[in-house]
Design a protein around this motif. Structure first.
Motif, PDB file in Angstrom:
ATOM      1  N   GLY A 227      76.443  29.344  19.612  1.00 16.63           N
ATOM      2  CA  GLY A 227      77.149  30.494  19.076  1.00 16.63           C
ATOM      3  C   GLY A 227      78.491  30.144  18.468  1.00 16.63           C
ATOM      4  O   GLY A 227      79.000  30.878  17.602  1.00 16.63           O
ATOM      5  N   GLY A 228      79.089  29.036  18.902  1.00 20.44           N
ATOM      6  CA  GLY A 228      80.363  28.616  18.346  1.00 20.44           C
ATOM      7  C   GLY A 228      80.252  27.520  17.311  1.00 20.44           C
ATOM      8  O   GLY A 228      81.270  26.961  16.895  1.00 20.44           O
ATOM      9  N   MET A 229      79.025  27.201  16.888  1.00 18.66           N
ATOM     10  CA  MET A 229      78.805  26.103  15.954  1.00 18.66           C
ATOM     11  C   MET A 229      78.251  26.632  14.632  1.00 18.66           C
ATOM     12  O   MET A 229      77.535  27.633  14.597  1.00 18.66           O
ATOM     13  N   ALA A 230      78.563  25.920  13.564  1.00 19.60           N
ATOM     14  CA  ALA A 230      77.903  26.180  12.285  1.00 19.60           C
ATOM     15  C   ALA A 230      76.533  25.513  12.302  1.00 19.60           C
ATOM     16  O   ALA A 230      76.434  24.325  12.622  1.00 19.60           O
ATOM     17  N   VAL A 231      75.484  26.268  12.025  1.00 18.21           N
ATOM     18  CA  VAL A 231      74.129  25.719  12.070  1.00 18.21           C
ATOM     19  C   VAL A 231      73.340  26.169  10.847  1.00 18.21           C
ATOM     20  O   VAL A 231      73.654  27.183  10.213  1.00 18.21           O
ATOM     21  N   ARG A 232      72.312  25.391  10.524  1.00 21.84           N
ATOM     22  CA  ARG A 232      71.307  25.786   9.538  1.00 21.84           C
ATOM     23  C   ARG A 232      70.118  26.365  10.294  1.00 21.84           C
ATOM     24  O   ARG A 232      69.822  25.928  11.409  1.00 21.84           O
ATOM     25  N   ARG A 233      69.435  27.300   9.666  1.00 17.03           N
ATOM     26  CA  ARG A 233      68.289  27.946  10.313  1.00 17.03           C
ATOM     27  C   ARG A 233      67.036  27.724   9.473  1.00 17.03           C
ATOM     28  O   ARG A 233      67.059  27.860   8.254  1.00 17.03           O
TER      29      ARG A 233
END
Length: 344
Positions: A227-233
């Motif tokens: 939730g606190g990270m930048a991620v690709r989906r």
């Protein structure tokens, strides 16, 4: 949302696990890129690194242990892993509560006060003498407490034990004495975030449950970190939601995959990486026994387990599951000869 095929996930795993092309990075950095290396059988960690590093010699791994650049300890899934010195404390703090919780759940007579007292007693003794053999820890605490004390006290398994020449990792030192105390201000949340980042960089794209299964954490802990990270989906072919780090590599699915030889318990073959089909489901019982913890040495052809191998005399004997072409067999024999030379 982009859907990733099984073949794309397979090539992503091979690339990130350094199985498409060997690297020349230092051993600690290689381990960080791999997400650590499972090491309950000491020669397996040597072979696991050899499969991924250009020109590796056995003495380099032993020297890295002796110089404390890498640490062998019980970490993810309450299993011995080899990790970089830099990663040890964040990972240890991340999984500590999970280790203790697992022990409490699986031992009905668990008494936290008894275990905490045992940990203090062992810590004091290690502070006096530096290191103790497993048999000496049993004499001090009793066999039952000695068997699970790693869940309650950060312990490094130190050389000369747990090496190619002395394979049983039965010499214990307090991790704080061996590599120094944890960095000031390091929190469990910091450790979990690093563990999630290491996992995705080494095995992603993946689901939250797959990350948690590898780490030995609760899915909620993983979700909080994400939730606190930048991620690709992404989406898998079965509809599962996949998460990944920004700009993490996704090779072309037609990328050629060279023959590679893997040791027992290589993490690429465990259930958290199942959707990559690096190990076909109908071949899984050939590698992992359902009756008792067991694994076999394997080799890959085109990014998939195609057989097992064993070291016999001064040779590597290959046992394919199915008929392979003469060209593939020659590639495997060349790789097997290089591994035989690594054994000598």
């Amino acid at each position: 949302m982009r859907t990733l095929t099984q073949r794309e996930l397979n090539r992503a795993l091979l690339h990130r696990q350094l199985l498409l092309e060997r690297v020349r990075t230092p051993i600690p950095r290689t381990l960080e890129r791999m997400g650590g290396l499972q090491a309950q059988y000491a020669p397996a960690m040597y072979i696991g690194l050899w499969s991924r590093m250009e020109g590796l010699e056995r003495d380099q791994v032993t020297r890295a242990l002796e110089r404390r650049a890498v640490v062998q300890a019980t970490l993810m899934r309450t299993t011995i892993h080899l990790v970089s010195r830099r990663d040890y404390w964040p990972l240890e703090i991340a999984v500590r509560e999970g280790r203790k919780g697992w022990w409490a759940r699986t031992h009905p007579a668990y008494d936290p006060e008894e275990w905490d007292a045992a940990a203090r007693r062992l810590r004091d003794r290690l502070g006096e003498v530096g290191s103790l053999r497993r048999s000496e820890v049993e004499d001090l605490l009793g066999k039952e407490l000695a068997r699970g004390i790693h869940a309650f006290l950060p312990i490094a398994r130190v050389p000369p034990s747990g090496t190619w020449d002395r394979r049983r990792a039965d010499l214990y030192a307090a991790a704080e004495d061996w590599i120094g105390p944890p960095p000031s201000g390091l929190t469990r949340e910091d450790g979990i975030e690093l563990l999630v980042r290491r996992y995705l960089a080494a095995f992603g794209p993946s689901t939250r449950a797959e990350i948690a299964g590898f780490a030995g954490l609760q899915v909620g802990d993983v979700a909080a970190a994400l939730g606190g990270m930048a991620v690709r989906r992404f989406r898998a072919e079965d509809g599962a939601g996949l998460l990944d780090l920004p700009r993490a590599p996704l090779p072309d699915p037609d990328t050629p995959a060279p023959a590679r030889i893997l040791p027992v318990w290589d993490a690429t073959l465990l259930v958290h990486a199942r959707r990559t089909q690096i190990l076909r489901e109908d071949d899984r019982p050939r590698i992992f026994s359902s009756k008792r913890p067991q694994s076999h040495n394997t080799f890959l052809v085109d990014g998939v387990v195609a057989g097992t191998w064993r070291h016999e005399g001064d040779r590597i004997e290959l046992e394919p599951f199915r008929k392979l072409s003469p060209a593939v067999m020659q590639e495997l024999r060349d790789e097997a000869e290089r591994l035989a030379a690594f054994h000598r």
